[in-house]
Scaffold this motif. Sequence first.
Motif, mmCIF file in Angstrom:
data_model
loop_
_atom_site.group_PDB
_atom_site.id
_atom_site.type_symbol
_atom_site.label_atom_id
_atom_site.label_comp_id
_atom_site.label_asym_id
_atom_site.label_seq_id
_atom_site.Cartn_x
_atom_site.Cartn_y
_atom_site.Cartn_z
ATOM 1 N N SER A 1 0.756 -1.341 0.155
ATOM 2 C CA SER A 1 -0.017 0.029 -0.442
ATOM 3 C C SER A 1 0.677 1.257 0.015
ATOM 4 O O SER A 1 0.677 2.232 0.095
ATOM 5 N N LEU A 2 1.773 1.087 0.546
ATOM 6 C CA LEU A 2 3.065 2.502 0.987
ATOM 7 C C LEU A 2 3.688 2.335 -0.304
ATOM 8 O O LEU A 2 3.450 3.780 -1.104
ATOM 9 N N ARG A 3 3.760 1.275 -1.098
ATOM 10 C CA ARG A 3 4.430 1.740 -2.475
ATOM 11 C C ARG A 3 4.198 2.538 -3.453
ATOM 12 O O ARG A 3 4.394 2.854 -4.253
ATOM 13 N N TYR A 4 2.674 1.391 -3.670
ATOM 14 C CA TYR A 4 1.916 1.809 -4.318
ATOM 15 C C TYR A 4 1.500 3.185 -4.183
ATOM 16 O O TYR A 4 0.813 4.179 -5.161
ATOM 17 N N GLY A 5 0.950 4.087 -2.999
ATOM 18 C CA GLY A 5 0.620 4.983 -2.541
ATOM 19 C C GLY A 5 1.029 6.313 -3.149
ATOM 20 O O GLY A 5 1.079 7.034 -3.325
ATOM 21 N N MET A 6 2.869 5.924 -3.502
ATOM 22 C CA MET A 6 2.924 6.475 -3.958
ATOM 23 C C MET A 6 3.202 7.311 -5.222
ATOM 24 O O MET A 6 3.825 8.294 -6.006
ATOM 25 N N SER B 1 -3.127 27.840 -13.632
ATOM 26 C CA SER B 1 -3.913 27.311 -12.540
ATOM 27 C C SER B 1 -4.438 26.146 -12.318
ATOM 28 O O SER B 1 -4.378 25.432 -11.365
ATOM 29 N N MET B 2 -4.690 25.387 -13.977
ATOM 30 C CA MET B 2 -4.192 24.149 -13.516
ATOM 31 C C MET B 2 -3.519 22.550 -12.766
ATOM 32 O O MET B 2 -3.835 21.893 -12.505
ATOM 33 N N SER B 3 -2.393 23.250 -13.527
ATOM 34 C CA SER B 3 -0.820 22.650 -13.095
ATOM 35 C C SER B 3 -0.741 22.932 -11.966
ATOM 36 O O SER B 3 -0.272 22.418 -10.693
ATOM 37 N N GLY B 4 -1.167 24.334 -11.141
ATOM 38 C CA GLY B 4 -0.791 25.197 -9.634
ATOM 39 C C GLY B 4 -1.820 23.632 -8.973
ATOM 40 O O GLY B 4 -1.312 22.847 -7.950
ATOM 41 N N ILE B 5 -2.749 24.080 -9.636
ATOM 42 C CA ILE B 5 -4.190 22.768 -9.031
ATOM 43 C C ILE B 5 -3.019 21.251 -8.647
ATOM 44 O O ILE B 5 -3.489 20.529 -7.747
ATOM 45 N N LEU B 6 -2.849 20.410 -9.862
ATOM 46 C CA LEU B 6 -2.346 19.221 -9.126
ATOM 47 C C LEU B 6 -0.841 19.177 -9.028
ATOM 48 O O LEU B 6 -0.775 18.221 -8.173
ATOM 49 N N LEU B 7 -0.495 20.126 -9.348
ATOM 50 C CA LEU B 7 0.569 20.521 -7.856
ATOM 51 C C LEU B 7 0.023 19.961 -6.214
ATOM 52 O O LEU B 7 1.184 19.614 -5.564
ATOM 53 N N VAL B 8 -0.156 21.293 -5.908
ATOM 54 C CA VAL B 8 -0.908 21.354 -4.811
ATOM 55 C C VAL B 8 -2.036 19.274 -4.256
ATOM 56 O O VAL B 8 -1.167 19.675 -3.416
ATOM 57 N N LEU B 9 -2.644 19.226 -5.154
ATOM 58 C CA LEU B 9 -2.743 18.041 -4.765
ATOM 59 C C LEU B 9 -1.792 17.306 -4.915
ATOM 60 O O LEU B 9 -1.859 15.904 -4.574
ATOM 61 N N SER B 10 -0.818 17.056 -5.497
ATOM 62 C CA SER B 10 0.142 15.750 -5.312
ATOM 63 C C SER B 10 1.096 15.590 -4.376
ATOM 64 O O SER B 10 1.452 15.387 -3.787
ATOM 65 N N PHE B 11 1.183 17.421 -3.413
ATOM 66 C CA PHE B 11 1.856 17.218 -2.278
ATOM 67 C C PHE B 11 0.645 17.194 -1.165
ATOM 68 O O PHE B 11 1.272 16.701 -0.327
ATOM 69 N N ILE B 12 -0.650 16.911 -1.757
ATOM 70 C CA ILE B 12 -1.541 16.610 -0.585
ATOM 71 C C ILE B 12 -1.633 14.999 -0.222
ATOM 72 O O ILE B 12 -0.948 14.018 0.905
ATOM 73 N N SER B 13 -1.455 14.325 -1.742
ATOM 74 C CA SER B 13 -1.823 13.332 -1.162
ATOM 75 C C SER B 13 -0.181 12.560 -0.930
ATOM 76 O O SER B 13 -0.208 11.585 -0.475
ATOM 77 N N MET B 14 1.105 13.546 -1.250
ATOM 78 C CA MET B 14 2.499 12.624 -0.738
ATOM 79 C C MET B 14 1.759 13.286 1.103
ATOM 80 O O MET B 14 3.229 12.261 1.229
ATOM 81 N N TYR C 1 0.407 8.208 6.389
ATOM 82 C CA TYR C 1 -0.130 7.299 6.653
ATOM 83 C C TYR C 1 1.324 5.927 7.084
ATOM 84 O O TYR C 1 1.043 4.923 8.009
ATOM 85 N N LYS C 2 2.598 6.519 6.347
ATOM 86 C CA LYS C 2 4.032 5.480 7.150
ATOM 87 C C LYS C 2 4.324 5.682 8.304
ATOM 88 O O LYS C 2 4.404 4.985 8.964
ATOM 89 N N LYS C 3 3.735 6.957 8.742
ATOM 90 C CA LYS C 3 4.390 6.877 9.916
ATOM 91 C C LYS C 3 3.256 6.777 11.280
ATOM 92 O O LYS C 3 4.047 5.673 12.336
ATOM 93 N N LYS C 4 1.865 5.999 10.734
ATOM 94 C CA LYS C 4 1.017 5.889 11.839
ATOM 95 C C LYS C 4 1.379 4.320 12.048
ATOM 96 O O LYS C 4 1.867 3.453 12.839
ATOM 97 N N VAL C 5 1.966 3.574 10.542
ATOM 98 C CA VAL C 5 2.348 2.572 10.930
ATOM 99 C C VAL C 5 3.210 2.155 10.798
ATOM 100 O O VAL C 5 3.390 0.904 11.625
#
Length: 278
Positions: A17-22, A163-176, A182-186
């Motif tokens: 899950s951690l590997r695929y989550g990245m 704007s779209m590029s910025g939104i995607l970049l913010v989403l990538s930071f949030i998902s990371m 999650y990794k810290k909790k595990v």
Amino acid sequence: MSRAMKESSQQHTRSNSLRYGMIVPMVLMIASLLTGCFSYSSAKRCITDDLNDAMITLANENSELWTRQDTVAALRKMHETTHKPLIYQAYDVNFRSAALKANAYFSLALVDRKYVLQKIHGDKIVSDSILLVPEKATDGEVVRLQGFADCSMASVFAASDQSMSGILLVLSFISMASVFVYKKKVLCRPEPVSSAHVVIDMKAIKLTPMQRQLTQMLLDAPDRKVDKSTLCATLWGNKSNAEESLYTLVRRTKTALAAAGVEIVCNRGESYELRINS
């Protein structure tokens, strides 16, 4: 499946899950980069189109003036003297982008068949060129009109819609960040107590052979849980009052195991389960 195998399977699942989550933040970051490059190219293309349209309008308005014999002679003289084209500033030219007016200009040069286009130096966006044939053309001479815009990469990037590029970049930071949380909790999750450690602890407890056999059956079972019928059949065979004997054995074993932090729990009267209290 034994408890050890289940724990190993769960750990393997968390690792996957951690590997695929990245993959998700990486895909979003790549999408942000591609979207940004596309927006940059689109903005640069819009500037070029704006230059082309303004150049066509300028050529239509001044073609008669620039193809006259006196103008051609002046252009020829300038080329022989300076080897540079005539620069026409674009202050009075209408552009779709008002910011382009201060950075754009047009070159007017007399060229022939032997003319080699000069290299463009610096951060410039170049339009197409228009060739105007003089009134009395000689030796294939033509007047070439071309537009230029002094636009740096930063200015083109600022003019593009990111704007779209910025939104995607913010989403990538949030998902990371979510993957790291999650990794810290595990990693901080306490490891479950294995049955092997409990068996070692049981050696210090005084148990009868029947009590030890009952405890070992529960330890070796999946989820440390065994139904009543299996316990009765294993411990007493076809004895008629096996359930009463099992009840008595469990009650006495509970007392012996209590000191070790281990208890036997009856699940809805159908099975017995061994629980380890931390």
